[in-house]
Scaffold this motif. Sequence first.
Motif, mmCIF file in Angstrom:
data_model
loop_
_atom_site.group_PDB
_atom_site.id
_atom_site.type_symbol
_atom_site.label_atom_id
_atom_site.label_comp_id
_atom_site.label_asym_id
_atom_site.label_seq_id
_atom_site.Cartn_x
_atom_site.Cartn_y
_atom_site.Cartn_z
ATOM 1 N N ILE B 86 0.862 -1.185 0.000
ATOM 2 C CA ILE B 86 0.000 0.000 0.000
ATOM 3 C C ILE B 86 0.890 1.224 0.000
ATOM 4 N N LYS B 87 0.689 2.068 -0.990
ATOM 5 C CA LYS B 87 1.490 3.293 -1.063
ATOM 6 C C LYS B 87 0.932 4.313 -0.098
ATOM 7 N N ASP B 88 1.789 4.884 0.724
ATOM 8 C CA ASP B 88 1.347 5.906 1.661
ATOM 9 C C ASP B 88 0.858 7.117 0.875
ATOM 10 N N LYS B 89 -0.237 7.743 1.365
ATOM 11 C CA LYS B 89 -0.790 8.876 0.619
ATOM 12 C C LYS B 89 -0.053 10.170 0.913
ATOM 13 N N ARG B 90 0.742 10.172 2.008
ATOM 14 C CA ARG B 90 1.437 11.409 2.385
ATOM 15 C C ARG B 90 2.864 11.449 1.872
ATOM 16 N N LEU B 91 3.502 10.268 1.840
ATOM 17 C CA LEU B 91 4.904 10.201 1.414
ATOM 18 C C LEU B 91 5.011 9.216 0.267
ATOM 19 N N GLU B 92 5.457 9.707 -0.885
ATOM 20 C CA GLU B 92 5.402 8.811 -2.036
ATOM 21 C C GLU B 92 6.433 7.694 -1.987
ATOM 22 N N ASN B 93 7.510 7.873 -1.221
ATOM 23 C CA ASN B 93 8.480 6.769 -1.165
ATOM 24 C C ASN B 93 8.317 5.876 0.064
ATOM 25 N N LEU B 94 7.099 5.883 0.604
ATOM 26 C CA LEU B 94 6.799 5.005 1.738
ATOM 27 C C LEU B 94 5.693 4.018 1.354
ATOM 28 N N SER B 95 5.943 2.732 1.639
ATOM 29 C CA SER B 95 4.921 1.716 1.390
ATOM 30 C C SER B 95 4.707 0.882 2.644
ATOM 31 N N ILE B 96 3.531 0.306 2.728
ATOM 32 C CA ILE B 96 3.185 -0.522 3.882
ATOM 33 C C ILE B 96 2.798 -1.902 3.373
ATOM 34 N N LEU B 97 3.328 -2.938 4.018
ATOM 35 C CA LEU B 97 2.899 -4.293 3.707
ATOM 36 C C LEU B 97 2.155 -4.824 4.930
ATOM 37 N N PRO B 98 0.824 -4.808 4.866
ATOM 38 C CA PRO B 98 0.044 -5.236 6.035
ATOM 39 C C PRO B 98 0.103 -6.748 6.188
ATOM 40 N N THR B 99 -0.265 -7.219 7.361
ATOM 41 C CA THR B 99 -0.312 -8.662 7.554
ATOM 42 C C THR B 99 -1.760 -9.122 7.535
ATOM 43 N N SER B 100 -1.946 -10.420 7.690
ATOM 44 C CA SER B 100 -3.301 -10.964 7.672
ATOM 45 C C SER B 100 -3.940 -10.838 9.047
ATOM 46 N N GLN B 101 -5.221 -10.528 9.052
ATOM 47 C CA GLN B 101 -5.956 -10.427 10.312
ATOM 48 C C GLN B 101 -6.628 -11.761 10.628
ATOM 49 N N THR B 102 -6.701 -12.656 9.650
ATOM 50 C CA THR B 102 -7.487 -13.865 9.856
ATOM 51 C C THR B 102 -6.650 -15.141 9.993
ATOM 52 N N ARG B 103 -5.415 -15.100 9.560
ATOM 53 C CA ARG B 103 -4.607 -16.322 9.648
ATOM 54 C C ARG B 103 -3.883 -16.365 10.980
ATOM 55 N N ASP B 104 -3.101 -17.440 11.189
ATOM 56 C CA ASP B 104 -2.289 -17.478 12.396
ATOM 57 C C ASP B 104 -0.808 -17.516 12.018
ATOM 58 N N LYS B 105 0.012 -17.525 13.035
ATOM 59 C CA LYS B 105 1.445 -17.347 12.815
ATOM 60 C C LYS B 105 2.081 -18.456 11.966
ATOM 61 N N ASP B 106 1.422 -19.624 11.923
ATOM 62 C CA ASP B 106 1.999 -20.719 11.150
ATOM 63 C C ASP B 106 2.006 -20.420 9.654
ATOM 64 N N ALA B 107 1.236 -19.411 9.260
ATOM 65 C CA ALA B 107 1.211 -19.055 7.838
ATOM 66 C C ALA B 107 2.535 -18.420 7.414
ATOM 67 N N LEU B 108 3.320 -17.985 8.382
ATOM 68 C CA LEU B 108 4.639 -17.417 8.057
ATOM 69 C C LEU B 108 5.649 -18.544 7.953
ATOM 70 N N THR B 109 6.372 -18.578 6.837
ATOM 71 C CA THR B 109 7.442 -19.564 6.721
ATOM 72 C C THR B 109 8.740 -18.825 6.469
ATOM 73 N N LYS B 110 9.834 -19.427 6.879
ATOM 74 C CA LYS B 110 11.132 -18.780 6.700
ATOM 75 C C LYS B 110 11.404 -18.546 5.209
ATOM 76 N N GLU B 111 11.105 -19.536 4.404
ATOM 77 C CA GLU B 111 11.353 -19.418 2.964
ATOM 78 C C GLU B 111 10.488 -18.314 2.357
ATOM 79 N N GLY B 112 9.237 -18.301 2.780
ATOM 80 C CA GLY B 112 8.318 -17.292 2.257
ATOM 81 C C GLY B 112 8.759 -15.889 2.630
ATOM 82 N N VAL B 113 9.142 -15.703 3.891
ATOM 83 C CA VAL B 113 9.587 -14.397 4.356
ATOM 84 C C VAL B 113 10.844 -13.982 3.590
ATOM 85 N N GLU B 114 11.757 -14.920 3.423
ATOM 86 C CA GLU B 114 13.007 -14.609 2.728
ATOM 87 C C GLU B 114 12.740 -14.174 1.289
ATOM 88 N N LYS B 115 11.830 -14.872 0.633
ATOM 89 C CA LYS B 115 11.528 -14.558 -0.752
ATOM 90 C C LYS B 115 10.962 -13.133 -0.872
#
Lengths: 86, 283
Positions: B86-115
């Motif tokens: 999500i591109k910040d509306k105030r600063l053009e060189n700032l972006s946000i990568l939100p996380t999931s509100q519905t999944r649990d922590k097991d959805a995070l994998t080391k390989e996935g995060v690294e990629k």
Amino acid sequence: MFGFKLRPRKNARSAQTAKDRLQILLAHERSAGSGPDCLPELQRDILEVIRRHMKIDKDAVEIKMDRGDEWSSLEINIEFPSQGRA
Amino acid sequence: MTTELKQEAPENSKIIVVTSGKGGVGKTTSAAAISAGLAQRGYKTVVIDFDVGLRNLDMIMGCERRVVFDFINVIQGDARLKQALIKDKRLENLSILPTSQTRDKDALTKEGVEKVLNELREEFDYIVCDSPAGIERGAQLAMYFADEAVVVTNPEVSSVRDSDRVLGLLSSKTARAERVGAEPIKAQVLLTRYDAQRIAKGEMMTVEDVLEILAVPLLGIVPESTAVLRASNEGVPVTLDEPSAASAAYMDAVGRLTGEQIEMRLESDRRPGLFGRLFGRTA
């Protein structure tokens, strides 16, 4: 001496903003009637339908959402190559 | 571009984890303020929420209504990274990568995060990872690939103890710790909710006390400030909100993160009250 009344009002305004933001967000999160992860599926379906008619790239889809109080909007932009090359 | 060859100029992308162990010390506030501060200084910056299931960075950044896809969707291949940012509306060189509100922590994998991090490295100067509280999967993965760490600490016993534990994990359970010959993660303490009045009264540990115990460099001191709650109410990072002692402290910390020498200073937003003014220090 009367200045002290103005300061709390300013914070009260930001508290109201906080409440409004939460009410809108939580209304959407609680209803979640649309299912938590309907968007990836929606995207897949849209792509599939469009692919039946024209050639498009998987990356060429942009989906934007704006959740509002009265209404929300879902904006889908699909870029596709000009007719000549399709 | 391979990530193995990253040993070049300082312009190279850096992954900074904002962590603490203890909850409620100001991690998300700090991650938001630091990433906005980096973007204000002209760096292309992205801030990632690692708190799967308890998404909050989006609210603090004020983009909660615009979340479509999230970090987990990207890891699982349901969305492209570009779609989830999500591109910040105030600063053009700032972006946000939100996380999931519905999944649990097991959805995070080391390989996935690294990629995902490797893909972000190609576009951004700074990648700020907002860690969840605790020391479990989410927190471990938030710190695992970091180059630097900001350990948010309150001058209070349980926070300092948890920070010490986290510092131990940073120097043992991370990619830099495991890779032979790699520079260790550069960890610095960010002291938040600092109350000069209570310290003067001897009710709260001093900066020196905390640093003596933790034995890591100090990145900054953020005073307890009404500006922090106001900013979170409004969904504005502290550094983008009206000037305050807290925003000045965060901007100084950001300057130090980018390698500038900035003297530590202690400001306070608290003006002496009527009684304080009448009776001076004895009040």
